[in-house]
Design an enzyme around this catalytic site. Structure first.
Site, PDB file in Angstrom:
ATOM      1  CB  SER A  39      29.058  39.294  32.116  1.00 43.13           C
ATOM      2  OG  SER A  39      28.916  38.350  33.143  1.00 43.13           O
ATOM      3  CG  ASP A 151      26.900  40.619  34.869  1.00 44.74           C
ATOM      4  OD1 ASP A 151      26.737  41.144  33.763  1.00 44.74           O
ATOM      5  OD2 ASP A 151      27.276  39.436  35.019  1.00 44.74           O
TER       6      ASP A 151
END
Length: 262
Positions: A39, A151
């Protein structure tokens, strides 16, 4: 010579703290042998591995053009990843590869179709980078090599595994999501953020225990994951906390890792 292996967590705006951490490590002249990022940690790690100084990365990520691209994610809109990719290409090149990086890097994403964590260490850099930070709901998944990437923090928000497999690395978990028991829980948004935090923290805790050292600046609990407007404060917290841990980090590099893992 033993080097640091950094596992950089996700954390949205709080991920700016990673840049302060990297700035401090550079000033302390502590060698970094490998970075694994997810991320916001993937973004910070990729640009650092490409040779960008932390303060320059900070300027890039707080630049008006970049903030405009990310703003929809803070309003539950849809982020235009094609525009984010063009901005990455402007700085990293049209088709950068892992082999071109100055520091070994592992990017961590979630394959939504297979329901598993995937690791990228070779080949094209940009598709895994986009996928590693593609927050579900606000970003379209990135389709790459038959996988549907979102993610990586969904399943692994502190990717220590690629580092633990290597010899002569002192694995440092850089976690920018300390919990605040005093955080308000009066709005639907606040309840949603806390629920997501608790779900993700379940995959972080066992990984923190596998690190040789953990950097988790406690002051970050004062900030929300959407506090990009307070980026300067967040950067400085990461920097100051890491500098305060300088002696311990030097000891971590010097000690017998085999003993520390027993």
């Amino acid at each position: 010579m033993r080097k640091l292996g950094l596992a950089l967590s996700g954390g949205a705006a709080r991920g700016i703290a990673h840049l302060g951490v990297l700035q401090a490590l550079d000033e302390l002249e502590l060698p970094i042998g490998h970075i694994a990022g997810v991320s916001s940690g993937a973004i910070a790690g990729a640009f650092y591995a490409a040779g960008f100084p932390p303060r320059q990365i900070y300027q890039l990520l707080t630049d008006t053009r970049f903030v405009r691209l990310l703003r929809p994610s803070f309003r539950l809109g849809l982020v235009r990843l094609d525009l984010v990719e063009k901005l990455y290409q402007h700085y990293l090149g049209a088709a950068p590869t892992f082999a071109e990086l100055k520091v070994p890097l592992t990017l961590v994403a979630t394959d939504l179709a297979a329901g598993q964590t995937v690791y990228f260490q070779e080949g094209a850099l940009l598709p895994p980078l986009l996928g590693a930070a593609a927050v579900p709901i606000v970003c379209r998944p990135v389709e790459w090599q038959g996988q549907v990437l979102v993610d990586g923090g969904v399943m692994n928000n502190l990717p220590v595994e690629p580092l633990l497999l290597q010899q002569n690395l002192a694995v440092v978990g850089v976690h920018c999501n300390p919990m605040s028991p005093q955080a308000p829980l009066t709005t639907l948004r606040e309840v949603g953020e806390r629920t997501a935090y608790l779900a993700i923290s379940m995959n972080v805790q066992p990984r923190l225990a596998q690190c040789h050292f953990v950097l988790e600046p406690p002051a970050l609990h004062q900030y929300r994951v959407t506090d990009l407007r307070r980026a300067s404060e967040i950067f400085n917290i990461g920097y100051a906390y890491t500098m305060s841990q300088a002696e311990a980090l030097h000891r971590c590099l010097a000690e017998d890792l085999a003993t520390s893992q027993d």
